[in-house]
Enzyme design. Structure first.
Site, PDB file in Angstrom:
ATOM      1  N   ASP A  39       0.861  -1.191   0.000  1.00 29.15           N
ATOM      2  CA  ASP A  39       0.000   0.000   0.000  1.00 29.15           C
ATOM      3  C   ASP A  39       0.891   1.232   0.000  1.00 29.15           C
ATOM      4  O   ASP A  39       1.941   1.251   0.669  1.00 29.15           O
ATOM      5  CB  ASP A  39      -0.935   0.044   1.208  1.00 29.15           C
ATOM      6  CG  ASP A  39      -1.950   1.177   1.084  1.00 29.15           C
ATOM      7  OD1 ASP A  39      -2.926   1.020   0.320  1.00 29.15           O
ATOM      8  OD2 ASP A  39      -1.757   2.233   1.726  1.00 29.15           O
ATOM      9  N   GLU A  63       0.883   5.699   0.107  1.00 30.80           N
ATOM     10  CA  GLU A  63       0.212   6.987   0.261  1.00 30.80           C
ATOM     11  C   GLU A  63       1.007   7.988  -0.577  1.00 30.80           C
ATOM     12  O   GLU A  63       2.248   7.972  -0.566  1.00 30.80           O
ATOM     13  CB  GLU A  63       0.159   7.413   1.721  1.00 30.80           C
ATOM     14  CG  GLU A  63      -0.600   6.449   2.623  1.00 30.80           C
ATOM     15  CD  GLU A  63      -2.056   6.259   2.238  1.00 30.80           C
ATOM     16  OE1 GLU A  63      -2.649   7.210   1.667  1.00 30.80           O
ATOM     17  OE2 GLU A  63      -2.596   5.172   2.496  1.00 30.80           O
ATOM     18  N   HIS A 114      -5.922   4.974   5.554  1.00 32.47           N
ATOM     19  CA  HIS A 114      -5.065   5.895   4.800  1.00 32.47           C
ATOM     20  C   HIS A 114      -3.711   6.087   5.470  1.00 32.47           C
ATOM     21  O   HIS A 114      -3.009   7.051   5.207  1.00 32.47           O
ATOM     22  CB  HIS A 114      -5.761   7.236   4.554  1.00 32.47           C
ATOM     23  CG  HIS A 114      -7.135   7.068   3.992  1.00 32.47           C
ATOM     24  ND1 HIS A 114      -7.381   6.365   2.835  1.00 32.47           N
ATOM     25  CD2 HIS A 114      -8.351   7.481   4.436  1.00 32.47           C
ATOM     26  CE1 HIS A 114      -8.680   6.362   2.597  1.00 32.47           C
ATOM     27  NE2 HIS A 114      -9.284   7.022   3.555  1.00 32.47           N
ATOM     28  N   ASP A 134      -3.388   0.013   6.227  1.00 32.19           N
ATOM     29  CA  ASP A 134      -4.102  -0.494   5.054  1.00 32.19           C
ATOM     30  C   ASP A 134      -3.433  -1.759   4.511  1.00 32.19           C
ATOM     31  O   ASP A 134      -4.116  -2.673   4.032  1.00 32.19           O
ATOM     32  CB  ASP A 134      -4.173   0.577   3.964  1.00 32.19           C
ATOM     33  CG  ASP A 134      -5.186   1.670   4.288  1.00 32.19           C
ATOM     34  OD1 ASP A 134      -5.866   1.556   5.321  1.00 32.19           O
ATOM     35  OD2 ASP A 134      -5.282   2.633   3.509  1.00 32.19           O
TER      36      ASP A 134
END
Length: 232
Positions: A23, A25, A181, A186
């Site tokens: 994951d 960001e 997030h 996540d």
């Protein structure tokens, strides 16, 4: 190796692929122009009974590359301050080299040929990982250049939900929207979701695959029974 033992091997489950849950960001949606700000990766393994479980975890806050675009809306959504010293951020190269080093060890240990990104809406995360690796000039990228396992698709099939939080709840998992997030949170939830779907398929008898008729005939032929032998 016996047939039973082979079924507990990770390289037998996904055609030689080594699944790694990812994951990211970011500072926007464009992998070529927008900053990678955080990345987490969790490798997977099979236990002695052939159940898929998490293995190693890697997590890094990442400094925006030189000239990176940072969309205010994206930063407001993630709550990330890219230039906060408290993040302990490293460069894209440092983060990916550490992650890739761990993945290569897992590839070797599990006798897999190639790593494959597992992610929720996987094309997004895969795109940022590949773009960052290219910017960093990393030659030994263990990931397949375009293939992925998308848990949004798998959850839509298995659970009737495509949003990560809703899919987790449908699978009987807790999901804290306040923690969402964060790349690490996540990734942990996506890992649990992927393992549950894969293991549930095994529980239901979907794996190992039942032999098809052509396989049965081939086994009979290997035992010395000719294909031309007339039926009685």
């Amino acid at each position: 190796m016996t047939a039973t033992a082979a079924l507990t091997q990770l390289n037998e489950r996904f055609r030689g692929y080594y699944p790694v849950v990812i994951d990211v960001e970011t500072g926007g949606f464009n992998a070529r122009t927008d900053a990678l700000l955080e990345i987490a990766a969790i490798t997977l393994k099979m236990d002695k009974d052939g159940w898929l479980v998490p293995d190693q975890t890697f997590h890094f806050h990442v400094s925006p590359f030189e000239g990176a675009n940072l969309e205010p809306a994206a930063l407001a959504f993630t709550g990330i301050d890219p230039y906060s010293a408290l993040r302990g951020a490293v460069t894209e190269q440092e983060a990916l080299e550490q992650i890739f080093k761990g993945i290569r060890k897992g590839l070797k240990a599990n006798k897999c040929q190639r790593a494959i990104v597992v992610a929720h809406n996987a094309s997004f995360d895969h795109g940022f990982v590949m773009a960052a690796a290219e910017r960093a000039g990393i030659k030994r990228n263990p990931f397949h250049p375009f293939a992925t396992f998308d848990t949004a698709t798998l959850a839509g099939l298995a659970l009737g939900q495509t949003v990560l939080a809703k899919a987790c709840k449908a699978a009987g998992m807790n999901f804290d929207n306040k923690e969402a997030h964060s790349a690490l949170y996540d990734t942990q939830k996506t890992t649990d979701l992927f393992c549950r779907i894969v293991n549930r398929w095994k529980e239901l008898g979907g794996w190992p695959l039942a032999p098809v008729e052509s396989d049965i005939k081939n086994e009979e032929n290997d035992d010395g029974v000719s294909e031309s032998t007339p039926s009685l």
